[in-house]
Design a protein around this motif. Structure first.
Motif, short mmCIF file in Angstrom:
data_model
loop_
_atom_site.label_atom_id
_atom_site.label_comp_id
_atom_site.label_asym_id
_atom_site.label_seq_id
_atom_site.Cartn_x
_atom_site.Cartn_y
_atom_site.Cartn_z
N GLY A 1 0.82 -1.21 0.00
CA GLY A 1 0.00 0.00 0.00
C GLY A 1 0.85 1.26 0.00
O GLY A 1 0.57 2.21 -0.74
N LYS A 2 1.89 1.26 0.81
CA LYS A 2 2.79 2.42 0.87
C LYS A 2 3.48 2.61 -0.48
O LYS A 2 3.59 3.73 -0.97
CB LYS A 2 3.82 2.22 1.98
N GLY A 3 3.92 1.51 -1.04
CA GLY A 3 4.54 1.58 -2.37
C GLY A 3 3.59 2.13 -3.42
O GLY A 3 3.98 2.92 -4.28
N ALA A 4 2.32 1.73 -3.34
CA ALA A 4 1.33 2.21 -4.30
C ALA A 4 1.12 3.72 -4.15
O ALA A 4 1.02 4.44 -5.15
CB ALA A 4 0.02 1.46 -4.10
N LEU A 5 1.05 4.19 -2.90
CA LEU A 5 0.89 5.63 -2.68
C LEU A 5 2.07 6.41 -3.26
O LEU A 5 1.88 7.42 -3.94
CB LEU A 5 0.79 5.93 -1.18
N LEU A 6 3.28 5.92 -3.00
CA LEU A 6 4.47 6.60 -3.49
C LEU A 6 4.55 6.56 -5.02
O LEU A 6 4.94 7.54 -5.65
CB LEU A 6 5.73 5.99 -2.86
N ARG A 7 4.14 5.45 -5.60
CA ARG A 7 4.16 5.35 -7.07
C ARG A 7 3.14 6.29 -7.70
O ARG A 7 3.43 6.94 -8.71
CB ARG A 7 3.89 3.91 -7.50
N LEU A 8 1.96 6.38 -7.09
CA LEU A 8 0.96 7.32 -7.61
C LEU A 8 1.49 8.75 -7.57
O LEU A 8 1.31 9.51 -8.53
CB LEU A 8 -0.34 7.22 -6.80
N ASP A 9 2.12 9.11 -6.47
CA ASP A 9 2.70 10.45 -6.39
C ASP A 9 3.73 10.66 -7.50
O ASP A 9 3.76 11.72 -8.13
CB ASP A 9 3.36 10.67 -5.02
N ALA A 10 4.58 9.67 -7.71
CA ALA A 10 5.61 9.79 -8.75
C ALA A 10 4.97 9.93 -10.13
O ALA A 10 5.40 10.76 -10.94
CB ALA A 10 6.54 8.58 -8.71
N ARG B 1 2.58 13.14 3.75
CA ARG B 1 1.98 13.37 5.07
C ARG B 1 1.69 12.07 5.81
O ARG B 1 1.56 12.04 7.02
CB ARG B 1 0.73 14.22 4.97
N PHE B 2 1.55 10.98 5.07
CA PHE B 2 1.31 9.67 5.68
C PHE B 2 2.60 8.92 5.99
O PHE B 2 2.65 8.09 6.89
CB PHE B 2 0.44 8.80 4.77
N THR B 3 3.63 9.16 5.20
CA THR B 3 4.84 8.33 5.25
C THR B 3 6.00 8.98 6.01
O THR B 3 7.10 8.43 6.02
CB THR B 3 5.30 7.97 3.83
N THR B 4 5.78 10.12 6.65
CA THR B 4 6.85 10.75 7.42
C THR B 4 7.19 9.88 8.64
O THR B 4 6.39 9.05 9.07
CB THR B 4 6.44 12.14 7.90
N SER B 5 8.38 10.11 9.19
CA SER B 5 8.78 9.39 10.39
C SER B 5 7.78 9.66 11.51
O SER B 5 7.45 10.82 11.76
CB SER B 5 10.18 9.83 10.79
N TRP C 1 1.17 6.35 8.95
CA TRP C 1 1.47 5.02 8.41
C TRP C 1 2.30 4.21 9.41
O TRP C 1 1.98 3.07 9.71
CB TRP C 1 2.25 5.14 7.10
N GLU C 2 3.35 4.81 9.93
CA GLU C 2 4.23 4.12 10.88
C GLU C 2 3.48 3.77 12.17
O GLU C 2 3.66 2.70 12.73
CB GLU C 2 5.43 5.03 11.18
N ARG C 3 2.66 4.69 12.65
CA ARG C 3 1.90 4.42 13.87
C ARG C 3 0.91 3.28 13.67
O ARG C 3 0.70 2.45 14.56
CB ARG C 3 1.16 5.69 14.33
N TRP C 4 0.32 3.19 12.48
CA TRP C 4 -0.63 2.11 12.18
C TRP C 4 0.09 0.76 12.17
O TRP C 4 -0.38 -0.22 12.75
CB TRP C 4 -1.32 2.38 10.84
N VAL C 5 1.26 0.70 11.53
CA VAL C 5 2.02 -0.55 11.48
C VAL C 5 2.46 -0.95 12.89
O VAL C 5 2.37 -2.12 13.26
CB VAL C 5 3.23 -0.40 10.53
N ASP C 6 2.90 0.02 13.69
CA ASP C 6 3.28 -0.27 15.08
C ASP C 6 2.10 -0.80 15.88
O ASP C 6 2.24 -1.72 16.69
CB ASP C 6 3.85 0.97 15.76
N ALA C 7 0.93 -0.23 15.66
CA ALA C 7 -0.27 -0.67 16.37
C ALA C 7 -0.61 -2.11 16.01
O ALA C 7 -1.02 -2.90 16.87
CB ALA C 7 -1.45 0.25 16.06
#
Length: 57
Positions: A9-18, A27-31, A35-41
């Motif tokens: 999903g993250k890759g798809a978001l980044l590819r769409l932006d590109a 705004r979702f993929t920053t440190s 995104w990171e908080r969701w994966v940690d949860a």
């Protein structure tokens, strides 16, 4: 499985932006971003589930 799906999903978001020349995913993929908080949860929820299953089980 969820973590693997999140990587896709993250890759798809980044590819769409590109492809679109936009920067919406940043705004979702920053440190420590959403995104990171969701994966940690997800990891924490898995640990709780294993603990409950082993305790009750």
């Amino acid at each position: 499985m969820a973590l693997r799906s999140s990587a896709w999903g993250k890759g798809a978001l980044l590819r769409l932006d590109a492809q679109l020349g936009t920067d919406h995913a940043s705004r979702f993929t920053t440190s420590d971003g959403p995104w990171e908080r969701w994966v940690d949860a997800l990891e924490q929820l898995r640990a709780i589930r294993v603990w409950v299953c082993c305790t009750i089980g």
